[in-house]
Design an enzyme around this catalytic site. Sequence first.
Site, mmCIF file in Angstrom:
data_model
loop_
_atom_site.group_PDB
_atom_site.id
_atom_site.type_symbol
_atom_site.label_atom_id
_atom_site.label_comp_id
_atom_site.label_asym_id
_atom_site.label_seq_id
_atom_site.Cartn_x
_atom_site.Cartn_y
_atom_site.Cartn_z
ATOM 1 N N HIS A 193 -8.873 -3.728 -2.884
ATOM 2 C CA HIS A 193 -7.990 -2.961 -2.004
ATOM 3 C C HIS A 193 -8.413 -1.491 -1.958
ATOM 4 O O HIS A 193 -8.540 -0.903 -0.879
ATOM 5 C CB HIS A 193 -6.544 -3.095 -2.509
ATOM 6 C CG HIS A 193 -5.532 -2.337 -1.727
ATOM 7 N ND1 HIS A 193 -4.666 -2.951 -0.855
ATOM 8 C CD2 HIS A 193 -5.235 -1.011 -1.682
ATOM 9 C CE1 HIS A 193 -3.870 -2.034 -0.321
ATOM 10 N NE2 HIS A 193 -4.206 -0.844 -0.803
ATOM 11 N N GLU A 194 -8.634 -0.893 -3.127
ATOM 12 C CA GLU A 194 -8.968 0.534 -3.168
ATOM 13 C C GLU A 194 -10.364 0.805 -2.611
ATOM 14 O O GLU A 194 -10.587 1.818 -1.950
ATOM 15 C CB GLU A 194 -8.821 1.080 -4.584
ATOM 16 C CG GLU A 194 -7.424 0.955 -5.178
ATOM 17 C CD GLU A 194 -6.296 1.491 -4.310
ATOM 18 O OE1 GLU A 194 -6.521 2.417 -3.498
ATOM 19 O OE2 GLU A 194 -5.170 0.969 -4.440
ATOM 20 N N HIS A 199 -10.105 0.984 1.018
ATOM 21 C CA HIS A 199 -9.666 2.320 1.449
ATOM 22 C C HIS A 199 -10.857 3.258 1.589
ATOM 23 O O HIS A 199 -10.973 3.987 2.579
ATOM 24 C CB HIS A 199 -8.676 2.926 0.442
ATOM 25 C CG HIS A 199 -7.256 2.602 0.689
ATOM 26 N ND1 HIS A 199 -6.588 2.942 1.848
ATOM 27 C CD2 HIS A 199 -6.340 1.971 -0.091
ATOM 28 C CE1 HIS A 199 -5.339 2.531 1.777
ATOM 29 N NE2 HIS A 199 -5.168 1.936 0.607
ATOM 30 N N CYS A 231 0.857 -1.184 0.000
ATOM 31 C CA CYS A 231 0.000 0.000 0.000
ATOM 32 C C CYS A 231 0.894 1.237 0.000
ATOM 33 O O CYS A 231 1.868 1.299 0.763
ATOM 34 C CB CYS A 231 -0.894 -0.023 1.235
ATOM 35 S SG CYS A 231 -1.996 1.396 1.360
#
EC number: 3.5.1.88
Length: 170
Positions: A131-132, A135, A89
Amino acid sequence: MTVRPIRIFGDPILNTEAQSIELFDVALATLASDMLETMDAAGGVGLAANQIGLAKRIFVYDCDGLRGALVNPVWEPVGDYAQIGMEGCLSIPDVQAEVVRHESVIARGFDVDGRPVTISASGLLSRCIQHETDHLDGVLYLRRLDPEVRKETMEIIRGMDWFNAGEEQQ
């Protein structure tokens, strides 16, 4: 276009859920361009808005031959297959750990002009989308680790110069 500073582990914005974007205007297009430039400068394959300090529901990506921005993303798994792979990351520099993700997903959202977008993804792009989107939900990949691996990874983070530099400045 502007390269923006990337927020580092410990910054509260990284644990903040991003708000939906309602206005698709020139400012949003500029934000997406800045985010792509910032991601490129940092050597990443994805970047979420809260990583540059904005709690807005947009991320950018560049992997598996696809490049762009996804606004107000949602995704769902396709099938039951999982992939296990190393994940890093830009907000946790120089630290990686194995993370289990869905092998394939369908992501839906909008481009910066407000047009609907659907992406069918497997492999790295699938990992990037998950993953994003994490976030944007205020979740770092560390929360996806097995407890023992998370503990080991946190020990590594505590030993990193960038982590200790943040403590020295306080």
